[in-house]
Design a protein around this motif. Structure first.
Motif, mmCIF file in Angstrom:
data_model
loop_
_atom_site.group_PDB
_atom_site.id
_atom_site.type_symbol
_atom_site.label_atom_id
_atom_site.label_comp_id
_atom_site.label_asym_id
_atom_site.label_seq_id
_atom_site.Cartn_x
_atom_site.Cartn_y
_atom_site.Cartn_z
ATOM 1 N N VAL A 38 39.226 39.899 62.138
ATOM 2 C CA VAL A 38 39.655 38.598 63.067
ATOM 3 C C VAL A 38 39.319 38.717 64.541
ATOM 4 C CG1 VAL A 38 41.799 37.552 64.033
ATOM 5 C CG2 VAL A 38 41.904 38.009 61.715
ATOM 6 N N PHE A 39 39.469 39.970 65.146
ATOM 7 C CA PHE A 39 39.213 40.245 66.507
ATOM 8 C C PHE A 39 37.580 39.955 66.540
ATOM 9 C CE2 PHE A 39 43.196 42.879 66.431
ATOM 10 C CZ PHE A 39 44.039 41.642 67.014
ATOM 11 N N SER A 40 36.972 40.532 66.060
ATOM 12 C CA SER A 40 35.465 40.624 66.138
ATOM 13 C C SER A 40 34.994 39.090 65.801
ATOM 14 C CB SER A 40 34.717 41.557 65.313
ATOM 15 O OG SER A 40 34.860 41.314 63.959
ATOM 16 N N GLY A 41 35.591 38.267 65.163
ATOM 17 C CA GLY A 41 34.996 36.979 64.751
ATOM 18 C C GLY A 41 35.229 35.925 65.821
ATOM 19 N N GLY A 42 36.639 36.005 66.719
ATOM 20 C CA GLY A 42 36.891 35.083 67.535
ATOM 21 C C GLY A 42 36.836 33.753 67.049
ATOM 22 N N THR A 43 36.815 32.782 67.814
ATOM 23 C CA THR A 43 36.831 31.332 67.674
ATOM 24 C C THR A 43 35.456 30.974 66.634
ATOM 25 O OG1 THR A 43 35.758 30.798 69.847
ATOM 26 C CG2 THR A 43 37.854 30.534 69.635
ATOM 27 N N ASN A 44 34.446 31.592 66.832
ATOM 28 C CA ASN A 44 33.185 31.382 66.114
ATOM 29 C C ASN A 44 33.750 31.406 64.511
ATOM 30 O OD1 ASN A 44 31.517 30.720 68.200
ATOM 31 N ND2 ASN A 44 30.877 32.787 68.403
ATOM 32 N N MET A 45 34.530 32.364 64.196
ATOM 33 C CA MET A 45 34.893 32.542 62.854
ATOM 34 C C MET A 45 35.708 31.548 62.587
ATOM 35 S SD MET A 45 37.585 35.365 61.244
ATOM 36 C CE MET A 45 38.736 34.810 62.356
ATOM 37 N N VAL A 46 36.486 30.965 63.344
ATOM 38 C CA VAL A 46 37.236 29.795 62.921
ATOM 39 C C VAL A 46 36.473 28.723 62.923
ATOM 40 C CG1 VAL A 46 39.378 28.283 63.826
ATOM 41 C CG2 VAL A 46 39.378 30.822 64.093
ATOM 42 N N LYS A 47 35.528 28.479 63.534
ATOM 43 C CA LYS A 47 34.570 27.301 63.554
ATOM 44 C C LYS A 47 33.621 27.304 62.147
ATOM 45 C CE LYS A 47 32.388 26.197 67.233
ATOM 46 N NZ LYS A 47 31.179 26.191 68.433
#
Length: 177
Positions: A38-47
């Motif tokens: 989660v921490f490494s993915g950031g908002t790009n992961m959510v996108k």
């Protein structure tokens, strides 16, 4: 030390305690790994999650609606991404705290102490509940896989901590002291 205590044979730690410790460590590592995802993915992961049609359907969104939100303003869309990431990050931070506590109490429970096994059980139930939320909510495949590993290893660990050999070991250790 009295003579009767000196004559008692040394109490040997049962293998079930080591097995329980290992299962707990697997749970801890998987929980931390899921949080790192989660921490490494950031908002790009959510996108990227929002681009998935299955996730869109689950959230009641459509690709057209997301594109419209982007066109209305990148600030608005970024706020939505930040809010979603904030929720995932809060869960991840809680998972790291739980993992740390499980590790500490697992190390303290090596002597088979009843209080430590009770604390591990309570923490385990909370960790399982959190990971079931992650697994059934919007998450990446890696987060879901690690969440399932936490659930399975924590269940195994809790059962192992409560095997009768561990209770007998704790009583024998207490009798020696």
């Amino acid at each position: 030390m009295s003579t009767s205590q000196a004559m008692l044979p040394a109490v040997r730690r049962p293998g079930t305690i080591m097995a329980a410790l290992i299962a707990t460590l697997v749970s801890v590592v998987a929980g931390v790994a899921a949080a790192v995802t989660v921490f490494s993915g950031g908002t790009n992961m959510v996108k990227s999650l929002l681009e998935d049609p299955d996730v869109q359907a689950r959230l009641g969104l459509s690709d057209d609606l997301i594109q419209t939100a982007k066109q209305l303003g990148d600030d608005l869309f970024q706020q939505v991404l930040d809010q979603a990431y904030s929720t995932l990050a809060a869960r991840a931070a809680f998972a790291v705290v739980l993992a740390g506590l499980l590790l500490v109490f697992a190390l303290l429970a090596r002597g088979g102490a009843l209080w430590a096994r009770i604390v591990i059980t309570v923490l385990g139930v909370v960790a399982i509940s959190l990971q079931l939320l992650v697994v059934t909510d919007v998450a990446t495949s890696a987060m879901k896989l690690l969440g399932l590993l936490v659930v399975a290893s924590t269940l195994v660990a809790v059962v192992l901590w409560w095997l009768p050999a561990n209770g007998r070991y704790a009583k024998a250790r207490k009798a020696q002291h």
